[in-house]
Design a protein around this motif. Structure first.
Motif, PDB file in Angstrom:
ATOM      1  N   ALA A  49       0.836  -1.203   0.000  1.00 41.01           N
ATOM      2  CA  ALA A  49       0.000   0.000   0.000  1.00 41.01           C
ATOM      3  C   ALA A  49       0.875   1.259   0.000  1.00 41.01           C
ATOM      4  O   ALA A  49       0.592   2.217  -0.722  1.00 41.01           O
ATOM      5  N   ASP A  50       1.955   1.247   0.791  1.00 37.84           N
ATOM      6  CA  ASP A  50       2.881   2.384   0.809  1.00 37.84           C
ATOM      7  C   ASP A  50       3.536   2.570  -0.552  1.00 37.84           C
ATOM      8  O   ASP A  50       3.657   3.693  -1.048  1.00 37.84           O
ATOM      9  N   PHE A  51       3.960   1.465  -1.153  1.00 37.65           N
ATOM     10  CA  PHE A  51       4.594   1.538  -2.463  1.00 37.65           C
ATOM     11  C   PHE A  51       3.634   2.103  -3.502  1.00 37.65           C
ATOM     12  O   PHE A  51       4.005   2.984  -4.294  1.00 37.65           O
ATOM     13  N   LEU A  52       2.392   1.623  -3.499  1.00 41.09           N
ATOM     14  CA  LEU A  52       1.409   2.099  -4.471  1.00 41.09           C
ATOM     15  C   LEU A  52       1.084   3.580  -4.260  1.00 41.09           C
ATOM     16  O   LEU A  52       0.905   4.323  -5.237  1.00 41.09           O
ATOM     17  N   GLU A  53       1.021   4.007  -3.025  1.00 39.50           N
ATOM     18  CA  GLU A  53       0.769   5.421  -2.726  1.00 39.50           C
ATOM     19  C   GLU A  53       1.893   6.293  -3.279  1.00 39.50           C
ATOM     20  O   GLU A  53       1.651   7.325  -3.903  1.00 39.50           O
ATOM     21  N   LEU A  54       3.129   5.870  -3.063  1.00 40.01           N
ATOM     22  CA  LEU A  54       4.267   6.634  -3.573  1.00 40.01           C
ATOM     23  C   LEU A  54       4.310   6.619  -5.097  1.00 40.01           C
ATOM     24  O   LEU A  54       4.616   7.635  -5.730  1.00 40.01           O
ATOM     25  N   ALA A  55       3.977   5.477  -5.695  1.00 33.96           N
ATOM     26  CA  ALA A  55       3.954   5.389  -7.152  1.00 33.96           C
ATOM     27  C   ALA A  55       2.884   6.307  -7.735  1.00 33.96           C
ATOM     28  O   ALA A  55       3.102   6.975  -8.746  1.00 33.96           O
ATOM     29  N   GLU A  56       1.728   6.350  -7.075  1.00 39.00           N
ATOM     30  CA  GLU A  56       0.654   7.232  -7.534  1.00 39.00           C
ATOM     31  C   GLU A  56       1.094   8.699  -7.463  1.00 39.00           C
ATOM     32  O   GLU A  56       0.848   9.480  -8.385  1.00 39.00           O
ATOM     33  N   GLU A  78       9.982   5.230 -12.326  1.00 36.61           N
ATOM     34  CA  GLU A  78       9.231   4.732 -13.477  1.00 36.61           C
ATOM     35  C   GLU A  78       7.817   5.298 -13.514  1.00 36.61           C
ATOM     36  O   GLU A  78       7.295   5.619 -14.579  1.00 36.61           O
ATOM     37  N   ALA A  79       7.193   5.446 -12.371  1.00 37.70           N
ATOM     38  CA  ALA A  79       5.830   5.981 -12.327  1.00 37.70           C
ATOM     39  C   ALA A  79       5.807   7.439 -12.794  1.00 37.70           C
ATOM     40  O   ALA A  79       4.872   7.868 -13.475  1.00 37.70           O
ATOM     41  N   TYR A  80       6.822   8.212 -12.446  1.00 30.80           N
ATOM     42  CA  TYR A  80       6.923   9.598 -12.913  1.00 30.80           C
ATOM     43  C   TYR A  80       7.015   9.613 -14.435  1.00 30.80           C
ATOM     44  O   TYR A  80       6.329  10.371 -15.112  1.00 30.80           O
ATOM     45  N   ASN A  81       7.887   8.763 -14.970  1.00 34.96           N
ATOM     46  CA  ASN A  81       8.061   8.686 -16.420  1.00 34.96           C
ATOM     47  C   ASN A  81       6.754   8.295 -17.110  1.00 34.96           C
ATOM     48  O   ASN A  81       6.420   8.838 -18.162  1.00 34.96           O
ATOM     49  N   ALA A  82       6.027   7.355 -16.517  1.00 33.07           N
ATOM     50  CA  ALA A  82       4.761   6.923 -17.094  1.00 33.07           C
ATOM     51  C   ALA A  82       3.745   8.061 -17.084  1.00 33.07           C
ATOM     52  O   ALA A  82       3.024   8.276 -18.068  1.00 33.07           O
ATOM     53  N   GLY A  83       3.671   8.812 -16.001  1.00 30.16           N
ATOM     54  CA  GLY A  83       2.749   9.938 -15.917  1.00 30.16           C
ATOM     55  C   GLY A  83       3.095  11.010 -16.932  1.00 30.16           C
ATOM     56  O   GLY A  83       2.217  11.567 -17.601  1.00 30.16           O
ATOM     57  N   TYR A  84       4.377  11.286 -17.076  1.00 31.07           N
ATOM     58  CA  TYR A  84       4.827  12.293 -18.039  1.00 31.07           C
ATOM     59  C   TYR A  84       4.487  11.845 -19.460  1.00 31.07           C
ATOM     60  O   TYR A  84       3.954  12.614 -20.264  1.00 31.07           O
ATOM     61  N   ALA A  85       4.770  10.572 -19.771  1.00 30.42           N
ATOM     62  CA  ALA A  85       4.514  10.047 -21.118  1.00 30.42           C
ATOM     63  C   ALA A  85       3.020  10.012 -21.426  1.00 30.42           C
ATOM     64  O   ALA A  85       2.595  10.356 -22.540  1.00 30.42           O
TER      65      ALA A  85
END
Length: 96
Positions: A49-56, A78-85
């Motif tokens: 849950a902590d990991f998913l929160e940080l990824a979000e 990777e999540a930042y890159n995905a959001g940017y893309a």
């Protein structure tokens, strides 16, 4: 100071039994005891849950940076890159 020889005396059996008992208690305290599975599972769920929160949060940060025209940064999660893309694709499709 002179050293004196002390005559050894036999140890009483009740003292030996008490010592054995105390050593046994110490061993049981120091021995590794695995946690029950439901506790391990709860800990894993909390970490996930902590990991998913940080990824979000990283994904949203990437999307927001793209919307605000901030240049893409190197070495981001990777999540930042995905959001940017995703934002970049969305904006290039006309912002559906």
């Amino acid at each position: 100071m002179t050293k004196q020889f002390v005559e050894p005396q036999p140890i009483k059996s009740d003292l030996l039994n008490e010592l054995d008992s105390l050593v046994g208690q110490l061993k049981s305290l120091s021995a590794y005891k695995p946690q029950p599975f439901h506790i391990q599972e709860a800990q894993m769920d909390a970490r996930l849950a902590d990991f998913l929160e940080l990824a979000e949060q990283d994904y949203i940060k990437g999307w927001t940076d793209c919307e605000e025209g901030i240049k893409h940064r190197d070495r981001m999660p990777e999540a930042y890159n995905a959001g940017y893309a995703d934002c970049y694709d969305y904006e290039n499709q006309g912002g559906i």
